[in-house]
Design a protein around this motif. Structure first.
Motif, short mmCIF file in Angstrom:
data_model
loop_
_atom_site.label_atom_id
_atom_site.label_comp_id
_atom_site.label_asym_id
_atom_site.label_seq_id
_atom_site.Cartn_x
_atom_site.Cartn_y
_atom_site.Cartn_z
N GLN A 82 -27.17 -6.49 -5.85
CA GLN A 82 -27.89 -7.36 -5.24
C GLN A 82 -26.62 -8.00 -4.39
O GLN A 82 -26.77 -8.66 -3.12
N ALA A 83 -25.76 -8.30 -4.94
CA ALA A 83 -24.45 -9.00 -4.26
C ALA A 83 -24.06 -8.15 -2.89
O ALA A 83 -23.97 -8.79 -1.87
N VAL A 84 -23.96 -6.97 -2.76
CA VAL A 84 -23.59 -6.21 -1.80
C VAL A 84 -24.90 -6.46 -0.53
O VAL A 84 -24.57 -6.74 0.48
N LEU A 85 -26.25 -6.37 -1.25
CA LEU A 85 -27.18 -6.66 -0.11
C LEU A 85 -27.39 -8.08 0.42
O LEU A 85 -27.56 -8.14 1.49
N ILE A 86 -26.78 -9.09 -0.60
CA ILE A 86 -26.67 -10.47 0.15
C ILE A 86 -25.63 -10.60 1.20
O ILE A 86 -25.65 -11.18 2.16
N LYS A 90 -25.98 -11.70 4.86
CA LYS A 90 -25.66 -13.07 5.43
C LYS A 90 -23.89 -12.85 5.71
O LYS A 90 -23.64 -13.77 6.39
N SER A 91 -23.16 -12.13 5.25
CA SER A 91 -21.68 -12.09 5.56
C SER A 91 -21.19 -10.47 5.64
O SER A 91 -20.49 -10.33 4.67
N PRO A 92 -21.73 -9.75 6.46
CA PRO A 92 -21.50 -8.65 6.52
C PRO A 92 -19.99 -7.96 6.53
O PRO A 92 -19.75 -7.14 5.95
N GLN A 93 -19.34 -8.90 7.13
CA GLN A 93 -17.75 -8.50 7.35
C GLN A 93 -17.03 -8.84 5.74
O GLN A 93 -15.84 -8.42 5.52
N ASP A 94 -17.72 -9.27 4.85
CA ASP A 94 -17.28 -9.48 3.38
C ASP A 94 -17.58 -8.51 2.41
O ASP A 94 -17.11 -8.37 1.37
N ALA A 97 -14.62 -6.40 1.46
CA ALA A 97 -13.60 -7.15 0.64
C ALA A 97 -14.28 -7.52 -0.85
O ALA A 97 -13.41 -7.49 -1.73
N TYR A 98 -15.63 -7.70 -0.84
CA TYR A 98 -15.95 -7.98 -2.27
C TYR A 98 -16.10 -6.75 -3.37
O TYR A 98 -15.68 -6.93 -4.15
N ARG A 99 -16.26 -5.77 -2.44
CA ARG A 99 -16.20 -4.41 -3.43
C ARG A 99 -14.69 -4.17 -3.62
O ARG A 99 -14.41 -3.88 -4.77
N ALA A 100 -13.86 -4.42 -2.61
CA ALA A 100 -12.27 -4.25 -3.06
C ALA A 100 -11.99 -5.12 -4.38
O ALA A 100 -11.13 -4.81 -5.15
N GLU A 133 -22.86 1.63 -1.11
CA GLU A 133 -24.20 0.87 -0.10
C GLU A 133 -25.51 1.76 -0.32
O GLU A 133 -25.57 2.90 -0.55
N PRO A 134 -26.41 0.63 -0.52
CA PRO A 134 -27.77 1.15 -0.81
C PRO A 134 -28.42 2.10 0.21
O PRO A 134 -28.13 2.03 1.37
#
Length: 135
Positions: A82-86, A90-94, A97-100, A133-134
């Protein structure tokens, strides 16, 4: 255009990130290991920047189950997805970074006490799959 993350969004990102650390730590528990793993995870999460850092450092901490690895998985893995989808919305450039940050924290936790065990490696694989990536 970047949209502002809501409190619920930030909690989902936190649940995923902190939960991934806990999932890996709990895969091979130990009293001394917990201290080293906590320090390792803190360092990785502190390396976050921008919207990710804001999400991980503001507001309350997530409440994570502690009874069993399966119960932890049932909360953490969906939160990561869900975090990846959010972020994608809302903030595709991040997203990357979140995954990393999450994978770095999980890896640091696994390496913090005597190297990566097979159960920790399996937990990291679960985290990596949840962050993919879903379709």
């Amino acid at each position: 255009m970047e949209q502002r993350l809501t409190d619920a969004d930030r909690m989902t990102l936190k649940t995923g990130a902190f939960g991934a650390v806990f999932l890996v730590s709990n895969a091979d528990p130990g009293v001394l290991a917990v201290i080293r793993e906590s320090i390792a995870a803190s360092g990785a999460l502190a390396d976050a920047s921008g919207a990710i850092k804001e999400a991980l450092t503001t507001g309350p901490l997530p409440l994570l189950p502690r009874d069993s690895q399966l119960e932890i998985e049932s909360v953490v893995l969906p939160a990561l997805r869900q975090a990846v989808l959010i972020l994608r919305d809302k903030s595709p450039q991040d997203v990357d970074a979140y995954r990393a940050v999450v994978l770095d924290a999980a890896d640091r936790v696994a390496r913090a006490h005597g190297g990566v065990t097979s159960t920790e490696a399996a937990a990291i694989d679960q985290v990596r799959s949840a962050l993919a990536e879903p379709a």
